[in-house]
Enzyme design. Structure first.
Site, PDB file in Angstrom:
ATOM      1  N   ASP A   1      -4.191   0.543 -10.251  1.00  0.00           N
ATOM      2  CA  ASP A   1      -5.654   0.336  -9.645  1.00  0.00           C
ATOM      3  C   ASP A   1      -5.695   0.060 -11.894  1.00  0.00           C
ATOM      4  OD1 ASP A   1      -5.495   0.445  -7.490  1.00  0.00           O
ATOM      5  OD2 ASP A   1      -6.574   2.187  -7.513  1.00  0.00           O
TER       6      ASP A   1
ATOM      7  N   SER B   1     -13.395   2.032  -7.704  1.00  0.00           N
ATOM      8  CA  SER B   1     -14.350   2.571  -8.692  1.00  0.00           C
ATOM      9  C   SER B   1     -14.229   3.532 -10.266  1.00  0.00           C
ATOM     10  CB  SER B   1     -15.851   2.902  -8.107  1.00  0.00           C
ATOM     11  OG  SER B   1     -15.294   3.728  -6.731  1.00  0.00           O
TER      12      SER B   1
ATOM     13  N   GLU C   1       0.762  -0.905   0.009  1.00  0.00           N
ATOM     14  CA  GLU C   1      -0.075  -0.039   0.020  1.00  0.00           C
ATOM     15  C   GLU C   1       0.861   1.755   0.259  1.00  0.00           C
ATOM     16  OE1 GLU C   1      -2.834   0.192  -1.193  1.00  0.00           O
ATOM     17  OE2 GLU C   1      -3.502  -0.878   0.448  1.00  0.00           O
TER      18      GLU C   1
ATOM     19  N   GLU D   1      -5.584   9.419 -15.356  1.00  0.00           N
ATOM     20  CA  GLU D   1      -6.541   9.529 -14.151  1.00  0.00           C
ATOM     21  C   GLU D   1      -5.753  10.751 -13.550  1.00  0.00           C
ATOM     22  OE1 GLU D   1      -7.359   5.893 -12.594  1.00  0.00           O
ATOM     23  OE2 GLU D   1      -8.463   7.457 -10.640  1.00  0.00           O
TER      24      GLU D   1
ATOM     25  N   SER E   1     -14.055   3.993  -1.400  1.00  0.00           N
ATOM     26  CA  SER E   1     -14.504   2.824  -0.123  1.00  0.00           C
ATOM     27  C   SER E   1     -12.809   2.824  -1.192  1.00  0.00           C
ATOM     28  CB  SER E   1     -15.344   1.517  -0.644  1.00  0.00           C
ATOM     29  OG  SER E   1     -15.962   2.332  -0.503  1.00  0.00           O
TER      30      SER E   1
HETATM   31  P1  NG1 Z   1      -7.683   4.039  -3.851  1.00  0.00           P
HETATM   32  O1  NG1 Z   1      -7.640   5.328  -3.293  1.00  0.00           O
HETATM   33  O2  NG1 Z   1      -7.302   2.852  -2.843  1.00  0.00           O
HETATM   34  O3  NG1 Z   1      -8.655   3.717  -4.781  1.00  0.00           O
HETATM   35  C1  NG1 Z   1      -5.109   5.277  -4.935  1.00  0.00           C
HETATM   36  C2  NG1 Z   1      -4.598   5.255  -5.601  1.00  0.00           C
HETATM   37  C3  NG1 Z   1      -3.799   4.088  -5.884  1.00  0.00           C
HETATM   38  C4  NG1 Z   1      -2.171   3.393  -4.918  1.00  0.00           C
HETATM   39  C5  NG1 Z   1      -3.184   3.810  -2.895  1.00  0.00           C
HETATM   40  C6  NG1 Z   1      -2.629   2.872  -2.264  1.00  0.00           C
HETATM   41  C7  NG1 Z   1      -5.131   6.638  -7.636  1.00  0.00           C
HETATM   42  C8  NG1 Z   1      -6.339   6.119  -8.745  1.00  0.00           C
HETATM   43  N1  NG1 Z   1      -5.198   5.140  -6.571  1.00  0.00           N
HETATM   44  O4  NG1 Z   1      -5.543   4.205  -4.801  1.00  0.00           O
HETATM   45  O5  NG1 Z   1      -2.898   3.704  -7.249  1.00  0.00           O
HETATM   46  O6  NG1 Z   1      -0.985   4.621  -4.380  1.00  0.00           O
HETATM   47  O7  NG1 Z   1      -4.470   4.486  -3.295  1.00  0.00           O
HETATM   48  O8  NG1 Z   1      -1.931   2.282  -2.103  1.00  0.00           O
HETATM   49  O9  NG1 Z   1      -4.332   7.108  -7.509  1.00  0.00           O
END
Ligand code: NG1
Length: 389
Positions: free
Chosen positions: A156, A112, A16, A145, A108
């Site tokens: 993601d 998404s 993470e 993104e 969440s």
């Molecule tokens: P979440 O918030 O879980 O969709 C974001 C980042 C990931 C990654 C995680 C932490 C985007 C689209 N998503 O994901 O690349 O850094 O936080 O591990 O930037």
């Protein structure tokens, strides 16, 4: 003729806040997705609606520059995809018209947003008869993104485009690579919402970007101190430090030279990076408890060093572990969102019952809905299918 794009969300199992630091991650794509049912139109325009009143219908032209809508507006994810394709030189002469629905809980930490970005890109590519290699599209959509304002990594979009049933995905960066790793029979995941939204287009964004900046600053200082050669790609440098092996020595240097907060961020990134390889090995060995222990250590590091957990996420982890989960941790960026617990066939029902009784019922006065707590399956990648005439 109508088409449907189905793009899965993901649950990150471990790794993470490592992706934007160029270190690997280990997510699964899940059997919850974003769908875009669409028709191809001859004009360069995107027109989409959504049955949910929270998401107003919108339209925009597929012409550069594609301007952003207001912050927090869901159309920005579709605009980001279109902009990324146009900037890459994909001619978007035809557009799409359709409806977006989804079963990935929003805000969440289950991605998404990237599922919508990827789904939009696949729809636009289909409309224009263009195909791109999936790895290339994943990297392109990760950059695209960022248009929405988060200095995110590439986990993601890659997970969404490369999901494999019953497999986790080891994703590496610079260059992007995806290696499926078979999930052992009988391993089960429980995803549990903390009931706190982690809006990456709003509040949590600044906290996320601040972490990214701190990681870059820490890396810069440590790299100078240990005399690692500068590489053209800043991201690859954490990988260089971690793969050099002597983590304790590295942390000693870092503790000496870094400001306390930067040291904590740095320690999370390098220890989490090394946990991913260990977790992958535990998965390959079918060692549920070793994998679970690594998840617990990941959570502690995210809570204490990276400071992205919340009281609710900590409570879910505690309840899940007490009820017999092999491991549990927050998943995604944190600041709210979800936690994931690792169970086996014999503990999954007990862990869900304990979370319902001890986490949800006291807070909601009723059992959780299926969107708040569920046991996802590792699922297939994003795809486009023909729906008929
Ligand atoms: P979440 O918030 O879980 O969709 C974001 C980042 C990931 C990654 C995680 C932490 C985007 C689209 N998503 O994901 O690349 O850094 O936080 O591990 O930037």
């Amino acid at each position: 003729m109508s088409w449907r794009v189905t793009a899965p969300g993901r649950v990150n199992l471990i790794g993470e806040h490592t992706d934007y630091n160029g270190l690997p991650v280990l997510p699964i794509a899940i059997d919850r997705d974003i769908r875009v049912d669409f028709q191809i139109v001859d004009d360069p325009v995107v027109r989409l609606d959504n049955p949910s009143a929270r998401f107003a219908p919108f339209a925009f032209q597929l012409k550069r520059p594609i301007e952003a809508a207001d912050q927090g507006d869901w159309s920005n994810y579709v605009r980001a995809a279109a902009r990324g394709l146009l900037e890459h030189g994909v001619p978007l002469e035809r557009g799409i018209e359709g409806t977006v629905t989804g079963s990935v809980p929003i805000a969440s930490g289950l991605s998404s947003s990237s599922a919508l970005v990827v789904a939009s890109a696949l729809a636009l590519l289909k409309a224009n008869g263009v195909t791109l290699p999936r790895l290339q599209l994943a990297a392109l959509m990760a950059r695209a993104e960022r248009f929405v304002g988060l200095e995110g990594g590439g986990m993601d979009q890659a997970a969404c485009l490369h999901g494999v049933e019953r497999h986790a995905l080891r994703i590496e960066f610079d260059p992007l690579r995806v290696t499926p790793v078979r999930v052992p029979e009988g391993w089960r995941w429980v995803v549990a919402s903390s009931l706190v939204r982690a809006e990456k287009s709003a509040g949590a964004r600044d906290a996320y970007n601040e972490r990214a900046r701190q990681c870059r600053d820490a890396l810069e200082e440590v790299r100078d101190a240990v005399g690692v050669e500068r590489t053209p790609s800043q991201e690859s440098s954490y990988r260089g430090l971690v793969s050099a092996g002597d983590l304790d020595g590295l942390l000693r240097v870092a503790r000496r030279i870094l400001a306390p907060v930067l040291f904590l961020r740095f320690r999370h990134v390098v220890t989490e990076g090394s946990r991913v390889a260990l977790a992958e090995q535990a998965m390959r060995d079918g060692d549920l408890h070793r994998f679970g222990d690594l998840m617990v250590r990941s959570h502690e590091s995210l809570r204490d060093d990276y400071e992205v957990s919340t009281g609710e996420l900590d409570a879910i982890v505690e309840v899940a572990l007490e009820a017999g989960a092999a491991g549990a941790r927050l998943t995604g960026a944190g600041f709210g969102g979800c936690a994931v617990a690792l169970c086996d066939d014999s503990t999954v029902a007990r862990v869900m019952a304990a979370l319902a009784a001890r986490f949800y019922e006291p807070r909601l006065g009723r059992p959780p809905t299926g969107d708040m707590m569920f046991a996802p399956k590792a699922s297939v990648r994003a795809r486009v299918e023909r729906l008929g005439d």
